[in-house]
Scaffold this motif. Structure first.
Motif, PDB file in Angstrom:
ATOM      1  N   ALA A 187       4.440   4.641   9.972  1.00 16.44           N
ATOM      2  CA  ALA A 187       4.090   6.034   9.685  1.00 16.44           C
ATOM      3  C   ALA A 187       3.133   6.172   8.508  1.00 16.44           C
ATOM      4  O   ALA A 187       2.368   7.147   8.433  1.00 16.44           O
ATOM      5  CB  ALA A 187       5.355   6.849   9.424  1.00 16.44           C
ATOM      6  N   VAL A 188       3.171   5.217   7.569  1.00 16.09           N
ATOM      7  CA  VAL A 188       2.326   5.355   6.379  1.00 16.09           C
ATOM      8  C   VAL A 188       1.132   4.409   6.397  1.00 16.09           C
ATOM      9  O   VAL A 188       0.396   4.323   5.421  1.00 16.09           O
ATOM     10  CB  VAL A 188       3.150   5.107   5.090  1.00 16.09           C
ATOM     11  CG1 VAL A 188       4.237   6.149   4.946  1.00 16.09           C
ATOM     12  CG2 VAL A 188       3.731   3.704   5.073  1.00 16.09           C
TER      13      VAL A 188
ATOM     14  N   LEU B 184      -8.086  -8.217   0.465  1.00 16.66           N
ATOM     15  CA  LEU B 184      -9.446  -8.619   0.846  1.00 16.66           C
ATOM     16  C   LEU B 184     -10.110  -7.716   1.893  1.00 16.66           C
ATOM     17  O   LEU B 184     -11.335  -7.694   1.980  1.00 16.66           O
ATOM     18  CB  LEU B 184      -9.436 -10.062   1.377  1.00 16.66           C
ATOM     19  CG  LEU B 184      -8.978 -11.136   0.385  1.00 16.66           C
ATOM     20  CD1 LEU B 184      -8.909 -12.498   1.074  1.00 16.66           C
ATOM     21  CD2 LEU B 184      -9.895 -11.192  -0.827  1.00 16.66           C
ATOM     22  N   LEU B 185      -9.315  -7.014   2.686  1.00 20.05           N
ATOM     23  CA  LEU B 185      -9.912  -6.234   3.784  1.00 20.05           C
ATOM     24  C   LEU B 185      -9.950  -4.734   3.521  1.00 20.05           C
ATOM     25  O   LEU B 185     -10.377  -3.965   4.373  1.00 20.05           O
ATOM     26  CB  LEU B 185      -9.139  -6.499   5.090  1.00 20.05           C
ATOM     27  CG  LEU B 185      -9.094  -7.956   5.543  1.00 20.05           C
ATOM     28  CD1 LEU B 185      -8.367  -8.071   6.872  1.00 20.05           C
ATOM     29  CD2 LEU B 185     -10.502  -8.526   5.651  1.00 20.05           C
ATOM     30  N   GLY B 186      -9.472  -4.304   2.379  1.00 19.73           N
ATOM     31  CA  GLY B 186      -9.538  -2.891   2.052  1.00 19.73           C
ATOM     32  C   GLY B 186      -8.521  -2.031   2.763  1.00 19.73           C
ATOM     33  O   GLY B 186      -8.634  -0.799   2.755  1.00 19.73           O
ATOM     34  N   GLU B 187      -7.507  -2.648   3.394  1.00 19.64           N
ATOM     35  CA  GLU B 187      -6.474  -1.860   4.065  1.00 19.64           C
ATOM     36  C   GLU B 187      -5.523  -1.292   3.016  1.00 19.64           C
ATOM     37  O   GLU B 187      -5.296  -1.888   1.967  1.00 19.64           O
ATOM     38  CB  GLU B 187      -5.721  -2.722   5.074  1.00 19.64           C
ATOM     39  CG  GLU B 187      -6.629  -3.246   6.185  1.00 19.64           C
ATOM     40  CD  GLU B 187      -5.896  -4.048   7.237  1.00 19.64           C
ATOM     41  OE1 GLU B 187      -4.658  -4.097   7.182  1.00 19.64           O
ATOM     42  OE2 GLU B 187      -6.563  -4.616   8.116  1.00 19.64           O
ATOM     43  N   THR B 188      -4.971  -0.137   3.310  1.00 16.84           N
ATOM     44  CA  THR B 188      -4.106   0.532   2.347  1.00 16.84           C
ATOM     45  C   THR B 188      -3.096   1.398   3.080  1.00 16.84           C
ATOM     46  O   THR B 188      -2.998   1.357   4.314  1.00 16.84           O
ATOM     47  CB  THR B 188      -4.941   1.385   1.378  1.00 16.84           C
ATOM     48  OG1 THR B 188      -4.069   1.931   0.381  1.00 16.84           O
ATOM     49  CG2 THR B 188      -5.659   2.515   2.100  1.00 16.84           C
ATOM     50  N   PHE B 189      -2.333   2.184   2.334  1.00 12.76           N
ATOM     51  CA  PHE B 189      -1.347   3.084   2.910  1.00 12.76           C
ATOM     52  C   PHE B 189      -1.734   4.523   2.615  1.00 12.76           C
ATOM     53  O   PHE B 189      -2.359   4.819   1.592  1.00 12.76           O
ATOM     54  CB  PHE B 189       0.051   2.785   2.350  1.00 12.76           C
ATOM     55  CG  PHE B 189       0.553   1.416   2.684  1.00 12.76           C
ATOM     56  CD1 PHE B 189       1.135   1.166   3.905  1.00 12.76           C
ATOM     57  CD2 PHE B 189       0.424   0.376   1.789  1.00 12.76           C
ATOM     58  CE1 PHE B 189       1.587  -0.098   4.235  1.00 12.76           C
ATOM     59  CE2 PHE B 189       0.870  -0.893   2.098  1.00 12.76           C
ATOM     60  CZ  PHE B 189       1.450  -1.130   3.323  1.00 12.76           C
ATOM     61  N   ARG B 190      -1.354   5.418   3.513  1.00 14.42           N
ATOM     62  CA  ARG B 190      -1.693   6.835   3.360  1.00 14.42           C
ATOM     63  C   ARG B 190      -0.983   7.429   2.143  1.00 14.42           C
ATOM     64  O   ARG B 190       0.028   6.943   1.684  1.00 14.42           O
ATOM     65  CB  ARG B 190      -1.300   7.610   4.614  1.00 14.42           C
ATOM     66  CG  ARG B 190      -2.073   7.208   5.866  1.00 14.42           C
ATOM     67  CD  ARG B 190      -1.790   8.176   7.000  1.00 14.42           C
ATOM     68  NE  ARG B 190      -2.508   7.796   8.201  1.00 14.42           N
ATOM     69  CZ  ARG B 190      -1.987   7.100   9.196  1.00 14.42           C
ATOM     70  NH1 ARG B 190      -0.737   6.692   9.121  1.00 14.42           N
ATOM     71  NH2 ARG B 190      -2.704   6.779  10.250  1.00 14.42           N
ATOM     72  N   ALA B 191      -1.524   8.548   1.652  1.00 12.09           N
ATOM     73  CA  ALA B 191      -0.926   9.367   0.594  1.00 12.09           C
ATOM     74  C   ALA B 191      -0.915   8.676  -0.762  1.00 12.09           C
ATOM     75  O   ALA B 191      -0.147   9.052  -1.651  1.00 12.09           O
ATOM     76  CB  ALA B 191       0.481   9.812   0.980  1.00 12.09           C
ATOM     77  N   GLY B 192      -1.752   7.672  -0.955  1.00 13.64           N
ATOM     78  CA  GLY B 192      -1.885   7.063  -2.273  1.00 13.64           C
ATOM     79  C   GLY B 192      -0.594   6.462  -2.790  1.00 13.64           C
ATOM     80  O   GLY B 192       0.115   5.748  -2.069  1.00 13.64           O
ATOM     81  N   PRO B 193      -0.234   6.749  -4.054  1.00 10.92           N
ATOM     82  CA  PRO B 193       0.989   6.176  -4.640  1.00 10.92           C
ATOM     83  C   PRO B 193       2.246   6.545  -3.869  1.00 10.92           C
ATOM     84  O   PRO B 193       3.175   5.740  -3.765  1.00 10.92           O
ATOM     85  CB  PRO B 193       1.008   6.773  -6.053  1.00 10.92           C
ATOM     86  CG  PRO B 193      -0.423   7.107  -6.352  1.00 10.92           C
ATOM     87  CD  PRO B 193      -1.004   7.532  -5.038  1.00 10.92           C
TER      88      PRO B 193
ATOM     89  N   GLY C 114       2.458   6.980  -0.670  1.00 10.68           N
ATOM     90  CA  GLY C 114       2.488   6.118   0.499  1.00 10.68           C
ATOM     91  C   GLY C 114       2.987   4.724   0.169  1.00 10.68           C
ATOM     92  O   GLY C 114       3.738   4.121   0.939  1.00 10.68           O
ATOM     93  N   TRP C 115       2.579   4.202  -1.009  1.00  8.28           N
ATOM     94  CA  TRP C 115       3.068   2.891  -1.420  1.00  8.28           C
ATOM     95  C   TRP C 115       4.575   2.917  -1.646  1.00  8.28           C
ATOM     96  O   TRP C 115       5.296   1.976  -1.265  1.00  8.28           O
ATOM     97  CB  TRP C 115       2.357   2.437  -2.691  1.00  8.28           C
ATOM     98  CG  TRP C 115       0.976   1.934  -2.452  1.00  8.28           C
ATOM     99  CD1 TRP C 115      -0.188   2.651  -2.523  1.00  8.28           C
ATOM    100  CD2 TRP C 115       0.602   0.611  -2.090  1.00  8.28           C
ATOM    101  NE1 TRP C 115      -1.265   1.850  -2.219  1.00  8.28           N
ATOM    102  CE2 TRP C 115      -0.814   0.596  -1.958  1.00  8.28           C
ATOM    103  CE3 TRP C 115       1.314  -0.568  -1.868  1.00  8.28           C
ATOM    104  CZ2 TRP C 115      -1.525  -0.545  -1.606  1.00  8.28           C
ATOM    105  CZ3 TRP C 115       0.605  -1.720  -1.525  1.00  8.28           C
ATOM    106  CH2 TRP C 115      -0.785  -1.695  -1.394  1.00  8.28           C
ATOM    107  N   LEU C 116       5.069   3.997  -2.270  1.00  8.59           N
ATOM    108  CA  LEU C 116       6.517   4.117  -2.489  1.00  8.59           C
ATOM    109  C   LEU C 116       7.265   4.220  -1.162  1.00  8.59           C
ATOM    110  O   LEU C 116       8.327   3.614  -0.984  1.00  8.59           O
ATOM    111  CB  LEU C 116       6.817   5.341  -3.365  1.00  8.59           C
ATOM    112  CG  LEU C 116       6.381   5.242  -4.831  1.00  8.59           C
ATOM    113  CD1 LEU C 116       6.626   6.564  -5.553  1.00  8.59           C
ATOM    114  CD2 LEU C 116       7.144   4.120  -5.534  1.00  8.59           C
ATOM    115  N   ALA C 117       6.699   5.001  -0.218  1.00  5.37           N
ATOM    116  CA  ALA C 117       7.334   5.131   1.095  1.00  5.37           C
ATOM    117  C   ALA C 117       7.346   3.796   1.825  1.00  5.37           C
ATOM    118  O   ALA C 117       8.326   3.436   2.486  1.00  5.37           O
ATOM    119  CB  ALA C 117       6.601   6.193   1.924  1.00  5.37           C
ATOM    120  N   ALA C 118       6.244   3.048   1.705  1.00  6.37           N
ATOM    121  CA  ALA C 118       6.181   1.735   2.335  1.00  6.37           C
ATOM    122  C   ALA C 118       7.203   0.783   1.717  1.00  6.37           C
ATOM    123  O   ALA C 118       7.851   0.000   2.424  1.00  6.37           O
ATOM    124  CB  ALA C 118       4.773   1.154   2.206  1.00  6.37           C
TER     125      ALA C 118
END
Length: 289
Positions: free
Chosen positions: A113-114, A237-246, A248-252
């Motif tokens: 989801a994120v 290295l590939l620039g992939e990330t999670f939605r909603a910034g910080p 999103g990282w917490l949700a992940a």
């Protein structure tokens, strides 16, 4: 949206193939004997074929989705292996195992989801790929030397497979002429294809050795180490990330903790695999009338 859905479906098919292969490998690992004896057993070649089918659908999924989406879905291999393994062991899946499966699925849904996809065609450059290969080879060698039993080998197997996935994404992007800097030369693409084969086969052989200690615990570690290695490459290295910034990282992170608890529940108290049936050996001293 359609490409994301296709990537998810292909990832599920890949997980099913890997699950069947893992069950076969665990049964073969329970049979004493040298590794070379596997080459004469039809079940081993079934496992190789199933792993190959899983790899092909995994490659297709990587063409339509990013590493951070495709790799977490690979953890469904453990969930799919539960009923298949229980069938061959002639037992029922316990409530604790089903609870673990639900926790794992919940964590995976949260991760998906994120996930935020990378730009189309994003892949490792040749120097980046070779650097990843060197670091990974050193790490796997250290894990194998340190021992740690089946879990150490399973960690090395998961890392090897995760790196093979990252390299595969670069090869397919080059062949499709979708690399941002243009396609690689033929020898560069061939070199990466050889490295993909080496790491994929290394992951297969390491998992075969890890399954001597049972199915659930090593398979759980493989399915954690694999997406962790691939996601680290994707984010670094590939620039992939999670939605909603910080957020999103917490949700992940929370979703990852939920999935990890599910893996622990699936691992706890899982019985050892039932060995694959062996052909009866002829009597060395036959009785003559």
């Amino acid at each position: 949206m359609r490409t994301t859905l296709l990537a998810v479906l292909l990832s599920l098919a890949s997980a099913a193939g890997y699950a069947l292969a893992a069950v076969v490998q665990s049964r073969l690992a329970a049979v004493p004997g040298r590794a070379r004896a596997l080459l004469s057993r039809p079940l081993w070649w079934w496992a190789v074929g199933l792993n190959g089918a899983g790899a092909l659908t995994h490659v297709a999924a990587l063409h339509y989705g990013p590493l951070t989406l495709v790799q977490p879905l690979g953890a469904l291999t453990l969930v799919a292996a539960l009923p298949v393994g229980a069938y061959y062991e002639r037992r029922r899946v316990t409530r604790a195992e089903w609870r673990g499966a639900l926790w794992t699925l919940g964590g995976l849904v949260g991760l998906v989801a994120v996930v935020g996809p990378a730009a189309p065609g994003e892949a490792l450059s040749l120097p980046e790929a070779l650097a990843v290969v060197a670091v990974t080879a050193a790490g796997i060698a250290a894990l194998v030397r340190r021992g740690g039993g089946g879990l150490g080998l399973a960690t090395a197997s998961g890392i090897s497979s995760g790196v093979a996935s990252a390299l595969t994404q670069t090869v397919t992007a080059s062949l499709a002429r979708e690399l941002p800097g243009g396609p690689m030369t033929w020898w560069q693409t061939a070199l990466l294809a050889v490295l993909v084969s080496v790491f994929a086969m290394g992951g297969l052989l390491l998992s075969q050795a890890a399954f001597r200690g049972g199915l659930a615990a090593p398979l759980a570690v493989v399915n954690l180490a694999n997406p962790a290695a691939a996601a680290a490459i994707g984010v670094a290295l590939l620039g992939e990330t999670f939605r909603a910034g910080p957020v999103g990282w917490l949700a992940a992170a929370a979703a990852g903790a939920v999935a990890a608890r599910g893996v622990v529940l699936l691992t706890a108290g899982h019985p050892a695999p039932v060995p694959a049936p062996r052909a009866p050996e002829p009597d060395a001293h036959p009785v003559t009338p």
